[in-house]
Scaffold this active site. Structure first.
Site, mmCIF file in Angstrom:
data_model
loop_
_atom_site.group_PDB
_atom_site.id
_atom_site.type_symbol
_atom_site.label_atom_id
_atom_site.label_comp_id
_atom_site.label_asym_id
_atom_site.label_seq_id
_atom_site.Cartn_x
_atom_site.Cartn_y
_atom_site.Cartn_z
ATOM 1 C CG HIS A 27 124.538 -40.272 12.308
ATOM 2 N ND1 HIS A 27 125.450 -40.577 13.281
ATOM 3 C CD2 HIS A 27 124.925 -39.083 11.805
ATOM 4 C CE1 HIS A 27 126.357 -39.639 13.364
ATOM 5 N NE2 HIS A 27 126.056 -38.699 12.477
ATOM 6 C CG HIS A 204 124.961 -36.169 9.228
ATOM 7 N ND1 HIS A 204 125.988 -37.049 9.460
ATOM 8 C CD2 HIS A 204 124.437 -36.518 8.024
ATOM 9 C CE1 HIS A 204 126.103 -37.881 8.443
ATOM 10 N NE2 HIS A 204 125.169 -37.581 7.551
HETATM 11 O O1 LIG Z 1 130.688 -33.725 12.370
HETATM 12 C C1 LIG Z 1 130.661 -34.193 13.504
HETATM 13 O O2 LIG Z 1 131.683 -34.538 14.115
HETATM 14 C C2 LIG Z 1 129.344 -34.370 14.200
HETATM 15 O O3 LIG Z 1 128.419 -34.968 13.365
HETATM 16 C C3 LIG Z 1 128.799 -33.095 14.725
HETATM 17 O O4 LIG Z 1 129.721 -32.457 15.482
HETATM 18 P P1 LIG Z 1 129.301 -31.258 16.447
HETATM 19 O O5 LIG Z 1 128.419 -31.839 17.512
HETATM 20 O O6 LIG Z 1 130.610 -30.777 16.992
HETATM 21 O O7 LIG Z 1 128.617 -30.226 15.607
#
Ligand SMILES: O=C(O)[C@H](O)COP(=O)(O)O
Length: 274
Positions: A27, A204
């Site tokens: 996203h 995500h």
């Molecule tokens: O959950 C979150 O904050 C992000 O979507 C992913 O975080 P990360 O890059 O620290 O895994």
């Protein structure tokens, strides 16, 4: 950082014909990115930049002439809004959007809401990298004393899932994410692709990493070095057995994509350089 992926996929490349295409994308930038906090299952919206990124992805895919048939999202607003904005920019708003908790971000357990740079200061940058990117490391679970516990588990959306609220995760490794995602990929998404539908997954950072690990055959060691930028469609071409026929392609301006990847990596450093 995509180097390993390209090498792994390139090494396996033969002259297999591409039969299917699928888009996987993280996203647009979320509201908590600027605060550098682990967001995970907290339902933050897109930032202003995130809205722009989602619209830009839609324009890119429209200009390339793609016609989507179905978009899959998580149950989190930032993934759903990305799908809506992208479809609006493509002038394909009628395309069905299907939501599932199985595409949710990795559950970061007790780390939810914490600031990554502060964690790097207190625990070291390498430790934060392992927490964020290793394959089978599970974090301490969230419990009722956590400030976001009730907001997450009392949310009505989680009574619509195919598992009971009690059985929803309280913390996950990337391996756990793949284990909850794969049955949905195999049982719901793959049949749509086999019917000839052009599917886009608006997921995500870590649900997309889990899926790419599976599709591209990325090893447990190499997945540590795969970081995804926000709002960048990734085109994957697959043969009739759902094996990649060529390296996955991150679509868009390649210099901007590399800068966006560095920005995400930098979030785990004591001082942000970008
Ligand atoms: O959950 C979150 O904050 C992000 O979507 C992913 O975080 P990360 O890059 O620290 O895994």
């Amino acid at each position: 950082m995509m180097f390993f992926t390209f090498v792994a996929a390139a090494a396996r490349q033969s002259f297999r014909m591409s039969k299917y295409k699928v888009f996987v994308m993280r996203h647009g930038e979320g509201a908590w990115t600027k605060e550098n906090r682990f967001c995970s299952w907290v339902d933050q919206r897109l930032s202003e930049d995130g809205v722009k990124e989602a619209l830009a992805c839609g324009h890119l895919l429209k200009e390339a002439g793609y016609h989507l048939d179905v978009v899959f999202t998580s149950l989190l607003s930032r993934s759903i809004h990305t799908a809506w904005l992208l479809l609006e920019a493509m002038e394909q708003e009628w395309v069905p959007v299907v939501r599932t908790w199985r595409l949710n971000e990795r559950h970061y357990g007790a780390l939810i809401g914490l600031n990554r740079a502060e964690m790097a200061l207190n625990h070291g940058e390498e430790q934060v990298k392992q927490w964020r990117r290793s394959y089978d490391l599970t974090l301490p679970p969230i419990d009722e004393s956590h400030p976001y516990f009730l907001e997450i588990y009392n949310d009505r959306r989680y009574s619509t899932c195919d598992v009971s609220k009690e059985d929803l995760p309280k913390s996950e490794s990337l391996k756990d994410v793949l284990e909850r995602l794969q049955p949905y990929w195999d049982g719901t998404i793959v049949p749509e692709i086999k019917r000839g539908k052009l599917v886009l997954i608006s997921g995500h950072g870590n649900s997309c990493r889990a899926l790419l690990k599976h599709l591209e055959g990325i090893s447990d060691a190499d997945i540590v070095n795969v970081t995804l930028p926000t709002g960048t469609p990734i085109l994957i071409e697959l043969d009739e057995n759902f094996r990649p026929t060529k390296p996955m392609q991150l679509l868009g301006d390649q210099e901007a994509i590399q800068a966006a990847i560095r920005k995400v990596e930098d979030q785990g450093k004591v001082k942000q350089t970008t």
